[in-house]
Design a protein around this motif. Structure first.
Motif, short mmCIF file in Angstrom:
data_model
loop_
_atom_site.label_atom_id
_atom_site.label_comp_id
_atom_site.label_asym_id
_atom_site.label_seq_id
_atom_site.Cartn_x
_atom_site.Cartn_y
_atom_site.Cartn_z
N VAL A 159 0.78 -1.05 -0.02
CA VAL A 159 -0.02 -0.12 0.29
C VAL A 159 1.05 1.43 -0.20
O VAL A 159 0.47 2.74 -0.82
CB VAL A 159 -1.21 0.03 1.04
CG1 VAL A 159 -2.03 0.93 1.37
CG2 VAL A 159 -1.86 -1.56 1.17
N HIS A 160 2.30 1.39 0.73
CA HIS A 160 3.14 2.09 0.99
C HIS A 160 3.74 2.09 -1.07
O HIS A 160 3.31 3.88 -0.86
CB HIS A 160 3.86 1.79 1.66
CG HIS A 160 4.94 2.78 2.05
ND1 HIS A 160 5.01 4.15 3.16
CD2 HIS A 160 6.23 3.02 1.27
CE1 HIS A 160 5.43 5.48 2.73
NE2 HIS A 160 6.22 4.62 1.80
N GLN A 183 -2.52 4.29 4.45
CA GLN A 183 -1.54 3.44 4.23
C GLN A 183 -2.53 2.44 5.28
O GLN A 183 -3.14 1.56 5.22
CB GLN A 183 -0.78 2.88 4.89
CG GLN A 183 0.49 3.95 3.45
CD GLN A 183 1.85 3.84 4.56
OE1 GLN A 183 2.36 4.62 3.49
NE2 GLN A 183 2.34 3.60 5.01
#
Length: 194
Positions: A159-160, A183
């Motif tokens: 996700v980062h 996030q």
């Protein structure tokens, strides 16, 4: 059109593809991509994910960032932040291609119809959003260090990386807070909160 994940595992077979498939990583990351895409208003596109080892990510880090050391995740966006999509212009003589829905043998072909989507939903003309590269050994080390599951750490890194593809960064304290909040919201929706 949908947002989709292309999956590559560059590690040796002993620690590579079977491990990732057996652990359900691909399904997890496809779910996270859908949730992150929804959160960012991205309805279509392709994200390429490469799992590698510390040597592989170190080489990329040295080549692209000038840092001769391994890292946990790298992102390579296909568009510059803030850039709009290019206009698509067609000539008056543009010809469309129609795909057959059945083969000569009467079996279904790989194409559903004239919408351009393959039977598996893959759109060969979808916009490439960018590439994410994750070091699996670093992911395991950090999961142990932070006291959570490898799946939670893998999800966090993915996700980062996706948020970097969308133009987010963490160069200032405000940017970092905003990125972490985004996030955590996606991870929480996926059941991967701390």
């Amino acid at each position: 059109m949908t947002i989709s994940l292309e999956w590559y595992d560059e590690r040796e077979p002993a620690g590579g593809t079977n491990e990732a498939k057996d652990a359900g990583w691909q399904e997890l990351l496809e779910r996270l991509l859908k949730l992150a895409g929804e959160a960012e208003g991205v309805e279509a596109g392709v994200v390429s994910l490469t799992l590698t080892d510390d040597d592989g990510i170190r080489e990329l880090n040295r080549e692209h960032r000038g840092l001769d050391k391994p890292t946990d995740v790298l992102s390579f966006p296909m568009r510059e932040p803030g850039a709009s999509e290019p206009d698509i212009r067609y000539d008056d003589e543009y010809e469309t291609v129609e795909y057959e829905t059945e083969t000569d043998a009467g079996e279904e072909s790989e194409w559903e119809g004239d919408d351009g989507l393959a039977a598996d939903g893959f759109d060969p003309f979808a916009e490439m959003l960018g590439d994410i590269v994750i070091s699996v050994p670093r992911m395991y080390e950090q999961a142990e260090e932070y006291g959570h599951s490898p799946e939670r750490e893998l999800g966090f890194l993915f996700v980062h990386g996706f948020l970097h593809l969308m133009g987010y960064d963490h160069m200032t304290e405000e940017e970092e807070k905003a990125m972490i909040a985004k996030q955590e919201a996606v991870l929480s929706r996926a059941g991967l909160s701390r």
